[in-house]
Write an enzyme that holds these catalytic residues in place. Structure first.
Site, PDB file in Angstrom:
ATOM      1  N   ASP A  43       0.833  -1.210   0.000  1.00  0.00           N
ATOM      2  CA  ASP A  43       0.000   0.000   0.000  1.00  0.00           C
ATOM      3  C   ASP A  43       0.866   1.257   0.000  1.00  0.00           C
ATOM      4  O   ASP A  43       1.976   1.260   0.531  1.00  0.00           O
ATOM      5  CB  ASP A  43      -0.908  -0.020   1.240  1.00  0.00           C
ATOM      6  CG  ASP A  43      -2.068   0.944   1.092  1.00  0.00           C
ATOM      7  OD1 ASP A  43      -2.356   1.382  -0.051  1.00  0.00           O
ATOM      8  OD2 ASP A  43      -2.700   1.273   2.115  1.00  0.00           O
ATOM      9  N   GLY A  44       0.313   2.316  -0.583  1.00  0.00           N
ATOM     10  CA  GLY A  44       0.980   3.618  -0.519  1.00  0.00           C
ATOM     11  C   GLY A  44       1.520   4.134  -1.844  1.00  0.00           C
ATOM     12  O   GLY A  44       2.163   5.193  -1.878  1.00  0.00           O
ATOM     13  N   ASN A  45       1.237   3.431  -2.930  1.00  0.00           N
ATOM     14  CA  ASN A  45       1.749   3.879  -4.235  1.00  0.00           C
ATOM     15  C   ASN A  45       1.217   5.258  -4.614  1.00  0.00           C
ATOM     16  O   ASN A  45       1.963   6.126  -5.064  1.00  0.00           O
ATOM     17  CB  ASN A  45       1.320   2.905  -5.344  1.00  0.00           C
ATOM     18  CG  ASN A  45       1.958   1.545  -5.210  1.00  0.00           C
ATOM     19  OD1 ASN A  45       2.913   1.393  -4.466  1.00  0.00           O
ATOM     20  ND2 ASN A  45       1.443   0.569  -5.921  1.00  0.00           N
ATOM     21  N   GLY A  46      -0.109   5.422  -4.437  1.00  0.00           N
ATOM     22  CA  GLY A  46      -0.742   6.680  -4.843  1.00  0.00           C
ATOM     23  C   GLY A  46      -0.207   7.851  -4.047  1.00  0.00           C
ATOM     24  O   GLY A  46       0.165   8.901  -4.609  1.00  0.00           O
TER      25      GLY A  46
ATOM     26  N   ARG B 281      -0.883   9.518  -9.748  1.00  0.00           N
ATOM     27  CA  ARG B 281      -0.924   8.311  -8.902  1.00  0.00           C
ATOM     28  C   ARG B 281      -0.314   7.086  -9.589  1.00  0.00           C
ATOM     29  O   ARG B 281       0.377   6.289  -8.970  1.00  0.00           O
ATOM     30  CB  ARG B 281      -2.380   7.983  -8.545  1.00  0.00           C
ATOM     31  CG  ARG B 281      -3.024   8.912  -7.533  1.00  0.00           C
ATOM     32  CD  ARG B 281      -4.484   8.484  -7.292  1.00  0.00           C
ATOM     33  NE  ARG B 281      -4.573   7.070  -6.992  1.00  0.00           N
ATOM     34  CZ  ARG B 281      -4.374   6.556  -5.776  1.00  0.00           C
ATOM     35  NH1 ARG B 281      -4.098   7.343  -4.766  1.00  0.00           N
ATOM     36  NH2 ARG B 281      -4.470   5.260  -5.585  1.00  0.00           N
TER      37      ARG B 281
ATOM     38  N   HIS C 138       2.386   3.399  -8.971  1.00  0.00           N
ATOM     39  CA  HIS C 138       2.260   1.969  -9.286  1.00  0.00           C
ATOM     40  C   HIS C 138       3.478   1.497 -10.089  1.00  0.00           C
ATOM     41  O   HIS C 138       3.993   0.404  -9.883  1.00  0.00           O
ATOM     42  CB  HIS C 138       0.975   1.695 -10.075  1.00  0.00           C
ATOM     43  CG  HIS C 138      -0.282   2.025  -9.310  1.00  0.00           C
ATOM     44  ND1 HIS C 138      -0.463   1.641  -8.002  1.00  0.00           N
ATOM     45  CD2 HIS C 138      -1.412   2.701  -9.670  1.00  0.00           C
ATOM     46  CE1 HIS C 138      -1.660   2.056  -7.594  1.00  0.00           C
ATOM     47  NE2 HIS C 138      -2.247   2.712  -8.575  1.00  0.00           N
TER      48      HIS C 138
ATOM     49  N   GLU D 174     -11.962  -5.387  -5.036  1.00  0.00           N
ATOM     50  CA  GLU D 174     -12.538  -4.055  -4.803  1.00  0.00           C
ATOM     51  C   GLU D 174     -11.841  -2.966  -5.642  1.00  0.00           C
ATOM     52  O   GLU D 174     -12.367  -1.863  -5.803  1.00  0.00           O
ATOM     53  CB  GLU D 174     -12.432  -3.669  -3.313  1.00  0.00           C
ATOM     54  CG  GLU D 174     -13.407  -4.413  -2.408  1.00  0.00           C
ATOM     55  CD  GLU D 174     -13.019  -5.860  -2.147  1.00  0.00           C
ATOM     56  OE1 GLU D 174     -11.809  -6.157  -2.076  1.00  0.00           O
ATOM     57  OE2 GLU D 174     -13.917  -6.716  -2.047  1.00  0.00           O
TER      58      GLU D 174
ATOM     59  N   TRP E 273     -11.560  -2.610  -8.703  1.00  0.00           N
ATOM     60  CA  TRP E 273     -12.284  -2.208  -9.921  1.00  0.00           C
ATOM     61  C   TRP E 273     -13.027  -0.899  -9.710  1.00  0.00           C
ATOM     62  O   TRP E 273     -13.426  -0.242 -10.655  1.00  0.00           O
ATOM     63  CB  TRP E 273     -13.292  -3.294 -10.325  1.00  0.00           C
ATOM     64  CG  TRP E 273     -12.670  -4.614 -10.677  1.00  0.00           C
ATOM     65  CD1 TRP E 273     -12.671  -5.738  -9.914  1.00  0.00           C
ATOM     66  CD2 TRP E 273     -11.951  -4.960 -11.878  1.00  0.00           C
ATOM     67  NE1 TRP E 273     -12.007  -6.756 -10.552  1.00  0.00           N
ATOM     68  CE2 TRP E 273     -11.558  -6.313 -11.764  1.00  0.00           C
ATOM     69  CE3 TRP E 273     -11.607  -4.260 -13.039  1.00  0.00           C
ATOM     70  CZ2 TRP E 273     -10.830  -6.968 -12.763  1.00  0.00           C
ATOM     71  CZ3 TRP E 273     -10.894  -4.923 -14.030  1.00  0.00           C
ATOM     72  CH2 TRP E 273     -10.506  -6.254 -13.890  1.00  0.00           C
TER      73      TRP E 273
ATOM     74  N   ARG F 186     -11.881   1.804  -8.679  1.00  0.00           N
ATOM     75  CA  ARG F 186     -11.005   2.972  -8.922  1.00  0.00           C
ATOM     76  C   ARG F 186     -11.321   3.585 -10.287  1.00  0.00           C
ATOM     77  O   ARG F 186     -11.941   2.938 -11.136  1.00  0.00           O
ATOM     78  CB  ARG F 186      -9.548   2.523  -8.880  1.00  0.00           C
ATOM     79  CG  ARG F 186      -9.183   2.092  -7.484  1.00  0.00           C
ATOM     80  CD  ARG F 186      -7.717   1.839  -7.326  1.00  0.00           C
ATOM     81  NE  ARG F 186      -7.478   1.570  -5.920  1.00  0.00           N
ATOM     82  CZ  ARG F 186      -6.358   1.845  -5.281  1.00  0.00           C
ATOM     83  NH1 ARG F 186      -5.361   2.390  -5.922  1.00  0.00           N
ATOM     84  NH2 ARG F 186      -6.233   1.568  -4.006  1.00  0.00           N
TER      85      ARG F 186
ATOM     86  N   LEU G 132      11.577 -20.362  -5.108  1.00  0.00           N
ATOM     87  CA  LEU G 132      10.497 -19.550  -4.531  1.00  0.00           C
ATOM     88  C   LEU G 132       9.226 -19.639  -5.374  1.00  0.00           C
ATOM     89  O   LEU G 132       9.303 -19.673  -6.601  1.00  0.00           O
ATOM     90  CB  LEU G 132      10.950 -18.076  -4.491  1.00  0.00           C
ATOM     91  CG  LEU G 132       9.919 -17.079  -3.963  1.00  0.00           C
ATOM     92  CD1 LEU G 132       9.864 -17.136  -2.438  1.00  0.00           C
ATOM     93  CD2 LEU G 132      10.233 -15.654  -4.423  1.00  0.00           C
TER      94      LEU G 132
ATOM     95  N   GLU H 185       1.907 -13.769  11.858  1.00  0.00           N
ATOM     96  CA  GLU H 185       2.379 -12.605  12.621  1.00  0.00           C
ATOM     97  C   GLU H 185       2.192 -11.390  11.721  1.00  0.00           C
ATOM     98  O   GLU H 185       2.544 -11.424  10.541  1.00  0.00           O
ATOM     99  CB  GLU H 185       3.863 -12.767  12.990  1.00  0.00           C
ATOM    100  CG  GLU H 185       4.165 -14.015  13.785  1.00  0.00           C
ATOM    101  CD  GLU H 185       3.409 -14.068  15.120  1.00  0.00           C
ATOM    102  OE1 GLU H 185       3.116 -12.996  15.679  1.00  0.00           O
ATOM    103  OE2 GLU H 185       3.100 -15.180  15.582  1.00  0.00           O
TER     104      GLU H 185
HETATM  105  C1  FPP Z   1      -2.083   0.157  -3.271  1.00  0.00           C
HETATM  106  O1  FPP Z   1      -1.611   1.476  -3.362  1.00  0.00           O
HETATM  107  C2  FPP Z   1      -1.593  -0.618  -4.355  1.00  0.00           C
HETATM  108  C3  FPP Z   1      -2.364  -1.210  -5.309  1.00  0.00           C
HETATM  109  C4  FPP Z   1      -3.819  -1.104  -5.338  1.00  0.00           C
HETATM  110  C5  FPP Z   1      -1.808  -1.990  -6.384  1.00  0.00           C
HETATM  111  C6  FPP Z   1      -0.508  -2.651  -6.123  1.00  0.00           C
HETATM  112  C7  FPP Z   1       0.268  -2.577  -7.367  1.00  0.00           C
HETATM  113  C8  FPP Z   1       1.611  -2.491  -7.459  1.00  0.00           C
HETATM  114  C9  FPP Z   1       2.522  -2.588  -6.310  1.00  0.00           C
HETATM  115  C10 FPP Z   1       2.293  -2.258  -8.752  1.00  0.00           C
HETATM  116  C11 FPP Z   1       1.961  -3.218  -9.812  1.00  0.00           C
HETATM  117  C12 FPP Z   1       2.232  -4.598  -9.415  1.00  0.00           C
HETATM  118  C13 FPP Z   1       2.824  -5.488 -10.201  1.00  0.00           C
HETATM  119  C14 FPP Z   1       2.992  -6.860  -9.729  1.00  0.00           C
HETATM  120  C15 FPP Z   1       3.354  -5.157 -11.516  1.00  0.00           C
HETATM  121  P1  FPP Z   1      -2.655   2.662  -3.382  1.00  0.00           P
HETATM  122  O2  FPP Z   1      -2.818   3.089  -4.792  1.00  0.00           O
HETATM  123  O3  FPP Z   1      -3.918   2.258  -2.701  1.00  0.00           O
HETATM  124  O4  FPP Z   1      -1.900   3.741  -2.569  1.00  0.00           O
HETATM  125  P2  FPP Z   1      -2.555   4.871  -1.639  1.00  0.00           P
HETATM  126  O5  FPP Z   1      -3.086   4.160  -0.421  1.00  0.00           O
HETATM  127  O6  FPP Z   1      -1.393   5.747  -1.329  1.00  0.00           O
HETATM  128  O7  FPP Z   1      -3.607   5.551  -2.448  1.00  0.00           O
END
Ligand code: FPP
Length: 225
Positions: free
Chosen positions: A12-15, A25, A29, A60, A62, A64, A124, A191
């Site tokens: 989490d946290g990409n955006g 945003r 990703h 969920e 979808w 977005r 793995l 854990e």
């Molecule tokens: C949550 O961040 C992340 C996602 C919904 C998607 C995860 C995708 C990736 C890590 C990149 C693509 C993956 C692969 C395997 C190529 P968020 O957008 O909810 O962040 P926010 O909470 O800051 O808005």
């Protein structure tokens, strides 16, 4: 000492990472996909770790904006095509979980190809959770069990789930303390580690530290020491 045989991560946290940098945003990703590569390679080289399950797209997600969903689909396809060589070089088996029928034919084809071409790898296992939701997984599993008279056993359910492996260590990046419909059955005795780092800033160094902490925990699985 505990072994983190199965690590699951809510990335989490990409955006927020992108917005903090004044970027769109989706750029978060893109940066996040680089971290997926780094963490996967780290886990492949680590003796204890057998399985890495990453929450890449939930049932969920979808909801977005259409453009963000489309970008994520393209990114996934690009990632899988580019990574095939790395999977094979590092002896990584790719095993997606989730209901793949919702994806485009082209993405489904790429997912199937990577799965087939890495089926012989015995290092793995990297599982990407794609159109995955734990409630959906449980419902699909229960509906698939053809059992009119007998009770459903734990073994029957395990065989019907997308993922039949208990998680040892769950990590969620991005500061929130939620499970977000991820691996509800498999997390029963995991854990849980929550860190504030946004996924694109996460690194194998931070994962190494978390594994060190995890090893110190006394896991009793409901029993006594
Ligand atoms: C949550 O961040 C992340 C996602 C919904 C998607 C995860 C995708 C990736 C890590 C990149 C693509 C993956 C692969 C395997 C190529 P968020 O957008 O909810 O962040 P926010 O909470 O800051 O808005």
């Amino acid at each position: 000492m505990n072994q983190a045989k199965h690590i699951a991560i809510i990335m989490d946290g990409n955006g927020r990472w992108a917005e903090m940098k004044g970027k769109k945003r989706v750029k978060g990703h893109e940066a996040g996909s680089e971290v997926v590569r780094e963490i996967t390679e780290f886990c492949a080289a680590h003796n204890d770790i057998e399985r890495l399950t990453l929450y890449a797209f939930s049932t969920e997600n979808w909801k977005r904006p259409r453009l963000e969903v489309e970008y994520l689909m393209k990114l996934l396809e690009k990632y899988l095509k580019n990574e095939l060589e790395t999977y094979i070089k590092n002896n990584i088996r790719f095993e997606p979980i989730g209901d793949l029928r919702a994806f485009s034919k082209s993405l489904q084809k790429t997912i199937n190809e990577v799965q087939q071409k890495t089926a012989h790898c015995d290092g793995l296992v990297q599982s990407l959770a794609l159109n995955y939701g734990a409630k959906d997984e449980l419902l699909r599993a229960i509906n698939n069990i053809k059992c009119s008279e007998n009770d459903i056993t734990e073994e029957m359910l395990l065989n019907a789930l997308d993922c039949s492996h208990d998680v040892d260590l769950l990590i969620r990046t991005g500061g929130d303390h939620r499970i977000s419909n991820f691996l509800l059955w498999q997390l029963a005795y995991a854990e849980l580690f929550f860190c504030d780092t946004l996924w694109p800033d996460f690194s194998s160094k931070e994962l190494e530290k978390i594994i060190k902490e995890f090893k110190k925990i006394e896991r009793r699985f409901g029993g006594l020491k």
